[in-house]
Design a protein around this motif. Structure first.
Motif, mmCIF file in Angstrom:
data_model
loop_
_atom_site.group_PDB
_atom_site.id
_atom_site.type_symbol
_atom_site.label_atom_id
_atom_site.label_comp_id
_atom_site.label_asym_id
_atom_site.label_seq_id
_atom_site.Cartn_x
_atom_site.Cartn_y
_atom_site.Cartn_z
ATOM 1 N N THR A 51 0.882 -1.118 -0.098
ATOM 2 C CA THR A 51 -0.182 -0.090 -0.062
ATOM 3 C C THR A 51 1.005 1.208 -0.065
ATOM 4 N N ASP A 52 2.353 1.165 0.598
ATOM 5 C CA ASP A 52 3.037 2.189 0.527
ATOM 6 C C ASP A 52 3.342 2.731 -0.964
ATOM 7 N N THR A 54 6.067 5.113 -3.235
ATOM 8 C CA THR A 54 7.464 5.419 -3.464
ATOM 9 C C THR A 54 7.258 6.622 -4.232
ATOM 10 N N GLY A 71 10.381 6.261 0.322
ATOM 11 C CA GLY A 71 9.278 5.657 0.551
ATOM 12 C C GLY A 71 9.220 4.123 0.914
ATOM 13 N N LEU A 72 8.684 3.286 0.050
ATOM 14 C CA LEU A 72 8.685 1.878 0.336
ATOM 15 C C LEU A 72 10.166 1.522 -0.193
#
Length: 147
Positions: A51-52, A54, A71-72
């Motif tokens: 769900t993350d 970048t 992010g991810l």
């Protein structure tokens, strides 16, 4: 060039095995701006199964391109002609030390299009993985993207 753009990113990897070239291509909306003779492209990238998001920032000028992901996935890659740069590529599955040995960075700028081509050799943990190319085309969102 307008602020709202579409970018087409195409990555090619040429490995030594029988599979030959592997291509990955994506088209995504982005924001573009130019500051102090550097071009910037900012866009968000989802990762399948997570769900993350970048956030990607691509910065380029005459003979250099930088890609920063946060992010991810986290990494700061520098593609600089005739130089080798090392960086840590952080993923949800662990870190990988990568080396980027850039042969060429070409930028062609027109009124309604910017084309960036990068040729480099990729290493992972000091082992040659592939010879690679990145082809990026930036166009205003309104006009669409001709590949």
């Amino acid at each position: 060039m307008e602020k709202e753009v579409l970018i087409a990113l195409k990555g090619l990897q040429f490995t030594m095995d029988e599979e030959g070239a592997q291509a990955l291509e994506t088209i995504t909306p982005a924001e573009y701006y130019k500051r102090n003779n550097h071009h910037y492209v900012v866009y968000e990238e989802p990762t399948e199964g997570f769900t993350d998001i970048t956030k990607n920032v691509i910065k380029f000028s005459a003979s250099q391109m930088e890609v920063t992901k946060r992010g991810l996935v986290n990494v700061h890659m520098v593609f600089e002609e005739n130089r080798k740069n090392m960086t840590s590529y952080t993923t949800p599955f662990g870190n990988i030390l990568i080396g980027i040995d850039t042969d060429e960075v070409q930028i062609r700028e027109e009124d309604d299009r910017i084309q960036v081509n990068v040729a480099y050799s990729l290493e992972a943990n000091y082992e040659h993985m592939a010879d690679c190319r990145i082809e990026m085309s930036i166009r205003p969102r309104e006009g669409g993207l001709e590949l």
